[in-house]
Design a protein around this motif. Structure first.
Motif, PDB file in Angstrom:
ATOM      1  N   GLY A  36       7.107   7.623  10.488  1.00 30.93           N
ATOM      2  CA  GLY A  36       8.261   7.596   9.367  1.00 30.93           C
ATOM      3  C   GLY A  36       8.965   6.260   9.361  1.00 30.93           C
ATOM      4  N   GLY A  37       9.101   5.767  10.358  1.00 27.36           N
ATOM      5  CA  GLY A  37       9.873   4.379  10.728  1.00 27.36           C
ATOM      6  C   GLY A  37       9.556   3.388   9.794  1.00 27.36           C
ATOM      7  N   THR A  38      10.347   2.588   9.271  1.00 28.11           N
ATOM      8  CA  THR A  38      10.457   1.424   8.379  1.00 28.11           C
ATOM      9  C   THR A  38      10.921   0.454   9.163  1.00 28.11           C
ATOM     10  OG1 THR A  38      12.245   1.820   7.040  1.00 28.11           O
ATOM     11  CG2 THR A  38      10.321   2.874   6.218  1.00 28.11           C
ATOM     12  N   THR A  39      10.678  -1.002   8.301  1.00 27.81           N
ATOM     13  CA  THR A  39      11.369  -2.152   9.115  1.00 27.81           C
ATOM     14  C   THR A  39      10.826  -3.208   7.665  1.00 27.81           C
ATOM     15  OG1 THR A  39      11.963  -3.514  10.613  1.00 27.81           O
ATOM     16  CG2 THR A  39       9.432  -3.240  10.621  1.00 27.81           C
ATOM     17  N   THR A  40      11.814  -4.392   7.697  1.00 25.14           N
ATOM     18  CA  THR A  40      11.223  -5.419   6.896  1.00 25.14           C
ATOM     19  C   THR A  40      11.343  -6.760   7.720  1.00 25.14           C
ATOM     20  OG1 THR A  40      12.496  -4.345   5.083  1.00 25.14           O
ATOM     21  CG2 THR A  40      11.991  -6.771   4.950  1.00 25.14           C
ATOM     22  N   ILE A  41      10.234  -7.345   7.590  1.00 24.52           N
ATOM     23  CA  ILE A  41       9.993  -8.638   8.179  1.00 24.52           C
ATOM     24  C   ILE A  41       9.717  -9.790   7.345  1.00 24.52           C
ATOM     25  CG2 ILE A  41       7.649  -8.145   8.699  1.00 24.52           C
ATOM     26  CD1 ILE A  41       8.159  -9.369  11.818  1.00 24.52           C
ATOM     27  N   THR A  42      10.266 -10.964   7.734  1.00 24.46           N
ATOM     28  CA  THR A  42      10.163 -11.975   6.799  1.00 24.46           C
ATOM     29  C   THR A  42       9.247 -13.214   7.524  1.00 24.46           C
ATOM     30  OG1 THR A  42      12.284 -11.662   5.542  1.00 24.46           O
ATOM     31  CG2 THR A  42      11.215 -13.710   5.299  1.00 24.46           C
ATOM     32  N   VAL A  49       7.413 -14.799   2.595  1.00 26.35           N
ATOM     33  CA  VAL A  49       6.646 -13.606   2.252  1.00 26.35           C
ATOM     34  C   VAL A  49       7.567 -12.371   2.915  1.00 26.35           C
ATOM     35  CG1 VAL A  49       4.810 -12.096   2.082  1.00 26.35           C
ATOM     36  CG2 VAL A  49       4.548 -14.423   1.743  1.00 26.35           C
ATOM     37  N   THR A  50       8.057 -11.728   2.176  1.00 27.60           N
ATOM     38  CA  THR A  50       8.622 -10.329   2.842  1.00 27.60           C
ATOM     39  C   THR A  50       7.634  -9.031   2.929  1.00 27.60           C
ATOM     40  OG1 THR A  50      10.619 -10.981   2.018  1.00 27.60           O
ATOM     41  CG2 THR A  50      10.572  -8.900   2.804  1.00 27.60           C
ATOM     42  N   LEU A  51       7.747  -8.552   4.111  1.00 27.22           N
ATOM     43  CA  LEU A  51       6.900  -7.507   4.291  1.00 27.22           C
ATOM     44  C   LEU A  51       7.559  -6.347   4.701  1.00 27.22           C
ATOM     45  CD1 LEU A  51       4.078  -8.880   6.865  1.00 27.22           C
ATOM     46  CD2 LEU A  51       4.039  -8.911   4.248  1.00 27.22           C
ATOM     47  N   GLU A  52       7.390  -5.073   3.819  1.00 32.38           N
ATOM     48  CA  GLU A  52       8.183  -3.920   4.161  1.00 32.38           C
ATOM     49  C   GLU A  52       7.319  -2.862   4.473  1.00 32.38           C
ATOM     50  OE1 GLU A  52       9.364  -3.470  -0.283  1.00 32.38           O
ATOM     51  OE2 GLU A  52      10.917  -4.673  -0.087  1.00 32.38           O
ATOM     52  N   VAL A  53       7.476  -2.683   5.888  1.00 33.73           N
ATOM     53  CA  VAL A  53       6.684  -2.318   6.664  1.00 33.73           C
ATOM     54  C   VAL A  53       6.705  -0.615   6.932  1.00 33.73           C
ATOM     55  CG1 VAL A  53       5.060  -2.055   8.844  1.00 33.73           C
ATOM     56  CG2 VAL A  53       6.018  -4.272   7.979  1.00 33.73           C
ATOM     57  N   THR A  54       5.953   0.431   6.558  1.00 29.89           N
ATOM     58  CA  THR A  54       6.275   1.920   6.740  1.00 29.89           C
ATOM     59  C   THR A  54       5.154   2.351   7.741  1.00 29.89           C
ATOM     60  OG1 THR A  54       7.394   1.928   4.572  1.00 29.89           O
ATOM     61  CG2 THR A  54       6.443   4.120   5.610  1.00 29.89           C
ATOM     62  N   ASN A  55       5.613   3.095   8.725  1.00 28.33           N
ATOM     63  CA  ASN A  55       4.883   3.809   9.430  1.00 28.33           C
ATOM     64  C   ASN A  55       4.389   5.243   8.984  1.00 28.33           C
ATOM     65  OD1 ASN A  55       3.147   5.034  11.419  1.00 28.33           O
ATOM     66  ND2 ASN A  55       4.388   4.831  13.117  1.00 28.33           N
ATOM     67  N   VAL A  66       3.556  -2.661   3.383  1.00 32.26           N
ATOM     68  CA  VAL A  66       2.259  -2.726   4.325  1.00 32.26           C
ATOM     69  C   VAL A  66       2.662  -1.373   5.035  1.00 32.26           C
ATOM     70  CG1 VAL A  66       1.541  -3.498   6.481  1.00 32.26           C
ATOM     71  CG2 VAL A  66       2.764  -4.947   4.854  1.00 32.26           C
ATOM     72  N   GLY A  67       1.358  -0.536   4.798  1.00 34.72           N
ATOM     73  CA  GLY A  67       1.727   0.768   5.309  1.00 34.72           C
ATOM     74  C   GLY A  67       0.621   1.013   6.520  1.00 34.72           C
ATOM     75  N   LEU A  68       1.315   1.734   7.613  1.00 34.45           N
ATOM     76  CA  LEU A  68       0.395   1.643   9.028  1.00 34.45           C
ATOM     77  C   LEU A  68       0.145   3.316   9.020  1.00 34.45           C
ATOM     78  CD1 LEU A  68       2.840  -0.054  11.202  1.00 34.45           C
ATOM     79  CD2 LEU A  68       1.045  -1.058   9.969  1.00 34.45           C
ATOM     80  N   THR A  69      -1.142   3.580   9.058  1.00 35.07           N
ATOM     81  CA  THR A  69      -1.664   4.965   9.301  1.00 35.07           C
ATOM     82  C   THR A  69      -2.298   4.945  10.736  1.00 35.07           C
ATOM     83  OG1 THR A  69      -3.548   4.554   7.839  1.00 35.07           O
ATOM     84  CG2 THR A  69      -1.513   5.498   6.791  1.00 35.07           C
ATOM     85  N   ASP A  70      -2.988   6.119  10.794  1.00 37.13           N
ATOM     86  CA  ASP A  70      -3.851   6.411  12.124  1.00 37.13           C
ATOM     87  C   ASP A  70      -5.081   6.403  11.498  1.00 37.13           C
ATOM     88  OD1 ASP A  70      -1.212   7.185  12.992  1.00 37.13           O
ATOM     89  OD2 ASP A  70      -1.619   9.092  12.965  1.00 37.13           O
ATOM     90  N   PHE A  71      -6.152   5.468  11.792  1.00 33.49           N
ATOM     91  CA  PHE A  71      -5.791   4.000  12.076  1.00 33.49           C
ATOM     92  C   PHE A  71      -6.064   3.217  11.282  1.00 33.49           C
ATOM     93  CE2 PHE A  71      -5.971   7.014  15.661  1.00 33.49           C
ATOM     94  CZ  PHE A  71      -4.764   6.793  16.306  1.00 33.49           C
ATOM     95  N   ALA A  72      -5.197   2.622  10.510  1.00 25.62           N
ATOM     96  CA  ALA A  72      -5.635   1.558   9.389  1.00 25.62           C
ATOM     97  C   ALA A  72      -4.203   0.998   8.803  1.00 25.62           C
ATOM     98  CB  ALA A  72      -6.315   2.185   7.934  1.00 25.62           C
ATOM     99  N   ILE A  73      -4.325  -0.338   8.293  1.00 25.58           N
ATOM    100  CA  ILE A  73      -3.347  -0.911   7.709  1.00 25.58           C
ATOM    101  C   ILE A  73      -3.696  -1.217   6.194  1.00 25.58           C
ATOM    102  CG2 ILE A  73      -1.888  -3.094   7.762  1.00 25.58           C
ATOM    103  CD1 ILE A  73      -2.506  -3.411  10.707  1.00 25.58           C
ATOM    104  N   ALA A  74      -2.787  -0.738   5.403  1.00 26.88           N
ATOM    105  CA  ALA A  74      -2.848  -0.998   3.828  1.00 26.88           C
ATOM    106  C   ALA A  74      -1.728  -1.856   3.331  1.00 26.88           C
ATOM    107  CB  ALA A  74      -2.976   0.390   3.263  1.00 26.88           C
ATOM    108  N   THR A  75      -2.197  -2.690   2.639  1.00 30.42           N
ATOM    109  CA  THR A  75      -1.182  -3.676   2.078  1.00 30.42           C
ATOM    110  C   THR A  75      -0.991  -3.646   0.522  1.00 30.42           C
ATOM    111  OG1 THR A  75      -3.024  -5.443   1.882  1.00 30.42           O
ATOM    112  CG2 THR A  75      -1.516  -5.411   3.942  1.00 30.42           C
TER     113      THR A  75
END
Ligand SMILES: [Cu+2]
Length: 127
Positions: free
Chosen positions: A86-92, A55-61, A36-45
């Protein structure tokens, strides 16, 4: 002259479905891990369908400002920490029993500017 006209018309023909987000892999198998990519201002999967299960989401800003991600369904309601650029996190997420999940950024005004998308949950087995 006729050739020139034909080329012009051809170049203006629509390519693909304009309603489909270009960042989503169309008709792919349901995913149990997705980026999952977060940008200014959209979310791409990396997929638009996820498995009915875990489901594991690997999130990157990937944006230039801070963002977070809230994942909500009928039962699920999870939120990441606010990620710096540039921050990342993983959420299940447990998707069992959900028809769909909504992904959005909760920072003020970001959802309205486009930071919201959805994932459908499918019981279809992976190939
Ligand atoms: Cu945001």
């Amino acid at each position: 002259m006729w050739v020139l006209l034909a080329v012009t018309v051809s170049a203006c023909a629509p390519t693909g479905d304009p309603a489909a987000p270009s960042t989503v892999a169309a008709d792919g198998p349901p995913a149990d891990t997705l980026a999952v990519g977060l940008t200014d201002f959209a979310i791409a999967t990396s997929a638009d369908r996820v498995v009915d299960g875990t489901v594991t989401l690997e999130v990157t800003n990937a944006g230039a400002t801070a963002h977070d991600l809230r994942i909500a369904g009928d039962r699920a309601d999870l939120r990441t920490d606010v990620l710096p650029p540039g921050g990342t996190t993983t959420i299940t997420v447990t998707t069992a029993g959900e028809d769909a999940l909504t992904l959005r950024c909760t920072l003020p005004g970001h959802r309205r500017q486009g930071m919201e998308t959805s994932l459908s949950v499918t019981t279809e087995p992976p190939p």
